[in-house]
Design a protein around this motif. Structure first.
Motif: not given
Length: 942
Positions: A18, A20, A33, A49, A51, A387, A390, A396, A414
């Motif tokens: 990710s 992140q 996310v 979600h 992507d 991470y 995800l 995810k 989160n």
């Protein structure tokens, strides 16, 4: 599970990372996310979600029912349902989901069952999203009428075969059953195994099945997750259309937490028919998933058992030298959990010594605790795992659904990382004191037959029911009988399959190549979607360069290279790697020693510096060498009792021929490994490690310029020498088929290896032979092997076939396990499929094959791992950069006639090696009826 195995999303560290993770998360900052959550009127919970990184979409249906919702006497229902829901539905028809999956180029419809939930999932090209929503809705609202007594009877056999394969016919397979039965009270829903008992499965009735379905498979007990490249507005319309009219079920009360208090320590033992080494498992009652203490317990498990500094590793591996590995982990579920410590000891080790070593390791921890530096190191690794889990669309989707099941809200995603970061050194010691120190536990001692003298003191015999092998002991059925029912009403015609959407746009990655002055070959793909780099270095030779009396040198050398460098101890090297958030592996293959790994892009140069140090400056630690050698000797010992390992090793000898280096197991034998010294490793390294015999492959967020700069020092300082890797002798395929049998008395299944030498990966026939094999055995549930042996007969849980060529000729191989009492019938059926495949192959078979293999190219480059596999083929087989496109054209242009010719050439039932590993007393004699003469018994009694 529906297929042979499921890749656990949270450990897919070779895919992508990710964005992140570009900077270290700060516990004070929010991690987010993006997702959208809403409910339909019938209670279906929907999570979307988006992507856009690849033209694919993952669809997952998660039902909040697992084995914990069953009752004693009717165990295994949740897992049985996982199987049933793939077979038929009202509007897709019998086998409709698998047929559709094959045609749309999906990853294959799959599923898994746990104590608490059952999920169904698939990743498909994004033009097939509406088709997947239609199909998943048919499972949920238009399925149960299609289940008949014959269908149920057949699938019982499949599930029982799965249980035999996963538990009854492998070493230590009954261990979890012993632990769970005695850790949890009889009225606790975790007292029984997810797969259930053979007796309960057999006694399940059609009414039981329908009642289970009507109670649990309702929209208000299901989460639908859609993740990937799609239009949310259009997707919501499709979700409402296909799921909206499914009726809501009765309200389902939330299951209460039921943590366990163990009133006393319990010790059990079992003499295992398939074990050659003693194993001790200890389980303590623990906490449910996402309990506040679960985070500190996770750190505790890592610190106590993993790596050179771990107190349990030091006590058991280094000091007592009675094992090569310690496993400690949490097995947490929705309402309770358990803390599992397992040690598989060396041969003839008294397990009481193992318990003493565990206590000594605990005492060391109690005295020293955990430092802040070690805590930070472990947290860094946990963040990377978090991470990476995800990183993909499917990952995810899975994780968001899991948060719903276990915490009630997907937004817990989160909070999860904050809890990981929030653990303190005091927390780690606190949870040790609270859950482990001086607490009661359940212990299981699994020992080889006749070695009860090795068990823990005061252990009692575990209650394990062994299945008897009795011919004709399974009920007969005809699964082809169609169900007679009135279709469930719908507001529109659901029998009409939705159309494809807009064609996905697929781009073949750009490949760059460089040959350095030292002779090192470098291949790369720059990909900046995520800040991760994946690499592998192949040093050619390995087994092919070994002396016949020193087989196993390469495997030993690869393991020793992980144990420090000239300037770093093993512990220092482990720390250096983990501090970077990187992973480095070294392993031997038949023709190379491979150094592979991944790192954050920002730490790539430092990671490669460590790789260079490992390649050019081995530590040659004699103590580590002795430990590794003992470990490998133990592995060899255990392989002798494992039917699958036996089958693999025996088939190599038969298919390659006794004169071939490839007939040897890479790990070596007790005779060869016993004679290997550390000087043998040094000699092999000195003679055979050379840059001109090496290639380096890399993909990820790093430019060619930076890669070449990172390799400049290695290129300059690694002295080249000429290394000639010999071409191995490989036997020709047999002129006539022969049946070989290896006796494993009491085996509950027969492991099958059927095949013959075929060709190398660069052979002109290789790609189209794989195309030909799709409908035979390579296409999972679209293959004739699975359809006839599993779907029609219930003989197997899984069976497949493949061409396993490399730079050298490899075999065509059929691989599977069948229940013992139909061994002959299964092999006879395989022989018939071989004989008829080419003759019966038709236009419909070709269309299904072409549709799957061409459309699946949308998923061909989704992950970094897929891209490095592409580099591997370009590098090792001299394929052109655009070979995938060329193969796609070959697939488009192949004809039925071409397939028939390839089948005649490579699928000759009368020129095969038929190897059976099973119970000779009950199965050997009947195999003579195959018509290939009297079977050859490979291990006759002396």
């Amino acid at each position: 599970m529906k297929s042979k195995s499921i890749l656990l999303v949270l450990v897919l560290l070779l895919t992508s990372l990710s964005s992140q993770a570009q900077s270290k998360p700060d516990v004070k900052n929010d991690f987010n996310v993006s997702f959208e959550e809403y409910n339909l009127a019938n209670g279906l919970r929907v999570i979307l979600h988006v992507d856009k990184s690849d033209p694919v979409v993952a669809v997952a249906l998660t039902c909040h029912v697992g084995s914990a919702r069953e009752i004693p006497g009717r165990t295994g229902f949740a897992h049985l349902f996982e199987h049933l829901l793939f077979l038929e539905s009202e509007n897709l028809g019998k086998g409709g989901l698998d047929k559709m999956s094959a045609q749309i180029g999906g990853s294959g419809a799959n599923g898994s069952t746990s104590r608490d939930r059952t999920n169904y999932f698939q990743t498909v090209p994004n033009d097939a999203l509406e088709k997947m929503i239609w199909a998943e809705a048919d499972k949920l609202g238009f399925f149960i009428n299609t289940v008949t007594d014959p269908v149920l009877a057949k699938e019982k056999q499949v599930v029982k075969n799965e249980k035999r394969q996963s538990s009854d016919n492998r070493p230590y397979g009954h261990n979890f059953a012993v632990i769970d039965k005695n850790l949890y009270p009889a009225n606790h829903p975790y007292n029984w195994e997810v797969i259930g008992s053979l007796e309960d499965l057999q006694s399940a009735t059609l009414d039981d099945v329908k009642n289970f379905y009507s109670k649990w498979y309702v929209p208000n007990n299901v989460v639908l997750t859609i993740a990937g490249d799609f239009d949310p507005k259009q997707t919501k319309i499709w979700v409402e259309k296909y799921f909206g009219e499914i009726k809501r079920g009765n309200d389902i009360p939330k299951i209460a937490k039921q943590e366990v208090i163990l009133p006393e320590t319990k010790k059990y033992y079992y003499e295992d028919n398939f074990a050659n080494l003693p194993q001790l498992t200890i389980a303590w009652p623990s906490v449910y998933e996402y309990h506040p203490d679960s985070y500190a317990l996770e750190v505790l498990a890592d610190y106590l058992a993993r790596g050179k500094k771990a107190p349990l590793y030091q006590s058991l591996v280094e000091n007592k030298k009675i094992t090569d590995e310690v496993s400690l982990y949490q097995y947490n579920s929705e309402i309770a959990g358990q803390y599992m410590l397992t040690v598989r000891a060396f041969e003839n080790t008294d397990l009481n010594l193992v318990l003493e070593g565990i206590e000594e390791g605990f005492a060391k921890f109690e005295k020293e605790g955990i430092s802040q530096q070690d805590l930070d190191r472990i947290k860094a690794k946990q963040e990377t795992i978090f991470y990476s889990g995800l990183s993909s669309a499917l990952g995810k989707g899975f994780q968001l659904a899991q948060y719903v099941i276990y915490t009630g809200s997907p937004s817990y995603i989160n909070q999860d990382i904050k809890n990981i970061q929030g653990v303190t050194t005091e927390d780690v010691m606190r949870v040790y004191q609270k859950y482990i120190k001086g607490k009661n536990f359940v212990a299981s001692s699994f020992v080889p037959k006749g070695q009860a003298n090795l068990i823990l003191k005061n252990s009692v015999l575990a209650d394990i029911v062994e299945e008897k092998i009795i011919d004709g002991n399974e009920e007969t059925f005809d699964a082809s009988i169609a169900a007679n029912y009135s279709k469930t009403p719908s507001a529109f015609d659901r029998s009409k399959e939705p159309p494809y959407g807009k064609d996905p746009v697929v781009k073949t990655p750009d490949v760059w190549k460089q040959k350095l002055s030292s002779g090192l070959q470098v291949y790369g793909i720059e990909n900046n979607e995520v800040p991760l780099v994946l690499f592998q270095t192949q040093i050619k030779g390995s087994l092919l360069l070994e002396n016949n009396d020193k087989i196993g040198v390469s495997n030993l050398l690869a393991s020793l290279m992980m144990k420090g460098t000239k300037n770093k101890t093993t512990q220092e090297l482990e720390n250096a790697i983990e501090i970077l958030g990187a992973t480095i592996y070294i392993n031997a293959t038949d023709d190379a020693i491979v150094i592979s790994g991944f790192s954050l892009a920002k730490n790539y140069e430092k990671t490669i510096q460590l790789v260079e140090e490992m390649i050019t400056q081995p530590r040659w630690d004699k103590t580590e060498f002795d430990l590794i050698k003992e470990s490998i000797l133990s592995q060899i010992k255990q392989q002798k009792a494992d039917p699958n390992s036996i089958a693999e090793n025996q088939f190599r000898k038969l298919v390659y021929g006794q004169n071939s280096k490839l007939s040897n197991a890479l790990i070596g034998t007790e005779e060869t490994v016993s004679t290997i010294t550390i000087d043998d490793l040094k000699s092999f390294y000195t003679q055979n490690f050379s840059p001109s015999a090496t290639n380096f492959q890399i993909v990820g967020a790093v430019s060619m310029k930076k890669v070449l700069e990172s390799l400049a020092h290695l290129n300059k300082n690694w002295a080249d020498k000429k290394v000639i890797v010999p071409t191995p002798i490989i036997a020709e395929k047999p002129g006539a088929s022969v049946v070989y049998f290896y006796d494993v008395p009491g085996a509950k299944q027969s492991v099958l290896r059927i095949g013959a030498i075929a060709m190398a990966a660069a052979d002109a026939d290789y790609h189209l032979a794989n195309v030909m094999n799709y409908r035979f055995g390579g296409g999972k549930f679209a293959s004739q092997l699975m359809q006839q042996l599993r779907d029609n007969k219930g003989y197997v849980y899984h069976i497949d076939s493949s061409f396993d060529g490399t730079a050298y000729k490899g075999p065509f191989l059929i691989n599977g396990s069948v229940r013992s009492n139909i061994t002959f019938e299964a092999v006879q059926l395989i022989k018939t499929i071989l004989e008829d495949y080419g003759k019966n192959f038709n236009t419909n078979d070709l269309e299904i094959t072409q549709s799957n293999l061409i459309k699946s190219n949308a998923r061909a480059f989704e992950t970094l791992e897929a891209k490095i596999n592409m580099l591997n083929e370009i590098c090792n087989y001299n394929f052109p950069n655009d070979y995938v496109k060329k193969q796609e054209m070959e697939t488009k242009n192949v004809t039925v006639s071409d397939i028939k010719k390839l089948s005649e050439k490579y699928l000759n039932a009368n020129q095969m090696i038929y190897l059976v590993v099973g119970d000779a007393e009950t199965q050997l004699q009947k195999l003579e009826q195959l018509g290939f003469g009297k079977p050859v018994l490979l291990n006759p009694k002396q």
